[in-house]
Design a protein around this motif. Structure first.
Motif: not given
Length: 460
Positions: A163-189
């Motif tokens: 499952t390594w290639s599909v990490p869980g997102p930051l959003g608590a509802d199981g979907l990426p949080a609003l702005g999560e993709r746009a902030a990819a430069d400062r977010i690591a998984y």
């Protein structure tokens, strides 16, 4: 002229395709060889254990004695391979270099690198067609590193792609949080490799939010706490979606995997010492940019964290089921694990110490001859142990060889864990919140576990 039957061909001459040359995939190949069956291991990366190498800096909480498969060891013995000290704890890099790559080398041309599986189906049958389905071999579509496409044929498929290639997102509802993709430069998984100067520079003297509550989060907290001892201004904000409870820091001294218990205690020590602070009941809904470019996490209830420089999201992983879409899989609607296995691994009820060993019976699907094993078999459930995967593939290989007695036999005893309470205080953040952290738009509740009396609102 009547077309030749594929039944004998499917049963006797075609290989069993194993997807993934990680620990469980290579163990599956070793068990198939031991059973006189021909494996063909397809690995997307350039080496054995390509995913494991991406966390080469992280130490396993299981010792060597629990991460070497018995059939694999038999295959390695004639090569002059020297078994590492059974009581020592390898890093991911050690595991890959000292065990996985030698095992793949021993398997020789039974392992193909740079080969990505893009689809699996019954030959000439999409998932709708019933007629003659079970008599057909499997068609495996692959793409090589140079982009060339190929179609392979298999008698059975063991998917150990993890499952390594599909990490869980930051959003608590199981979907990426609003702005999560746009902030990819400062977010690591991934757990940060602070031995890498570039990664270290991103965290030294800065504020990092670590989101998650499992062993990976504990590891990140411990590593960042060590960095804080050496670099002034380094601080970690530990973001939990639930409250602090008796099981928050794992099994501790009660854990029969001592290194796993010690990992949780190290995370607790980091919070106790003030090198990290815990924010509870915080379910991220959005990521915003502050004026200085740092990130502000916003919860579903409107609470906002103080700006952080980096975010490390360690919220688990998910199976990639896209290339299995033409197969008839029986998967639990919540965990995306095999339906017979799901009740045994449900994290609302179980920890890895309360899951009994299981095999082909629990791993079977409506599509005969297909088995999801290893981390992928757990779907979204955490706390998988390598020993569990080795027992899975031992049973599956026995079943494919027609030895149903061995397939149904249990040959593994798992270590117990002190964590048996399920998911903890998921909906009770107030149980550990300070008095001034209550309003929907107020400051988040921040805990320093073990601080002087009167300064913390809850125990652990």
């Amino acid at each position: 002229m009547t077309a030749p039957s594929t039944t004998a061909l499917t049963d006797d001459r075609l290989p069993v395709v194993v997807v993934g040359a990680g620990p469980v995939g290579l163990a599956a190949a070793a068990h198939l060889v031991e059973r006189g069956l021909e494996p063909l291991v397809l690995e997307a990366g350039p080496t054995a254990g390509s995913a494991v190498r991406e966390w080469a800096h992280v130490r396993l909480f299981s010792p060597w004695g629990e991460v070497v498969d018995p059939a694999a060891e038999k295959l390695l013995s004639p090569t002059g391979w020297v078994r590492p000290d059974a009581a020592a704890y390898p890093t991911g890099g050690d595991w890959a270099e000292r065990y996985l790559q030698p095992l793949a080398d021993a398997l020789g041309d039974k392992v193909r690198y740079g080969t990505t599986v893009t689809g699996i189906a019954r030959a000439g049958r999409d998932r709708v067609v019933d007629s003659g389905r079970d008599e057909q071999p499997f068609t495996v579509y692959v793409r090589s590193a140079d982009g060339r496409e190929e179609r392979l044929t298999a008698r059975a498929v063991i998917d150990a792609s993890g499952t390594w290639s599909v990490p869980g997102p930051l959003g608590a509802d199981g979907l990426p949080a609003l702005g999560e993709r746009a902030a990819a430069d400062r977010i690591a998984y991934r757990v940060p490799d602070l031995g890498d100067p570039a990664v270290r520079a991103r965290h030294a003297g800065r504020r990092t939010a670590v989101v998650g509550s499992g062993a990976s989060a504990f590891t990140a907290l411990a590593l960042l706490a060590d960095l804080a001892e050496r670099e002034d201004g380094t601080h970690t904000v530990w973001v939990l979606r639930r409250g602090i409870g008796a099981n928050t820091f794992g099994g501790g001294e009660a854990d029969q995997l001592p290194a796993r218990g010690a990992l949780g205690l190290r995370a607790k020590a980091a919070v106790d010492a003030g090198r990290a602070s815990a924010v509870t009941g915080f379910r991220t809904q959005a990521v915003e940019r502050a004026g200085d470019g740092r990130l502000v996490l916003v919860a579903e209830d409107g609470r906002r964290l103080d700006p952080v420089d980096e975010v490390v999201v360690l919220t688990g992983f998910r199976p990639d089921l896209s290339f299995l879409s033409e197969l008839r899989l029986g998967l639990d609607e919540r965990l995306q694990a095999p339906t017979a296995l799901a009740p045994l691994i449900d994290p609302n009820v179980h920890s890895c110490g309360t899951v009994y060993p299981h095999g082909v019976k629990e791993l079977s699907h409506p599509e005969r001859g297909v088995h999801l094993v290893g981390m992928k078999s757990y779907g979204r459930a955490p706390t998988f142990l390598a020993m569990t995967g080795y027992e899975q593939v031992r049973s599956v290989a026995a079943a494919l060889a027609g030895d149903h007695e061995a397939a149904e036999r249990v040959e593994l005893t798992l270590p117990e864990t002190g964590v048996c309470g399920g998911t903890g205080l998921f909906d009770e953040p107030d149980a550990t919140r300070t008095d001034d952290g209550g309003g929907c738009c107020g400051a988040p509740a921040t805990l320093r576990i073990g601080a002087a009396p009167g300064t913390a609102a809850g125990g652990c």
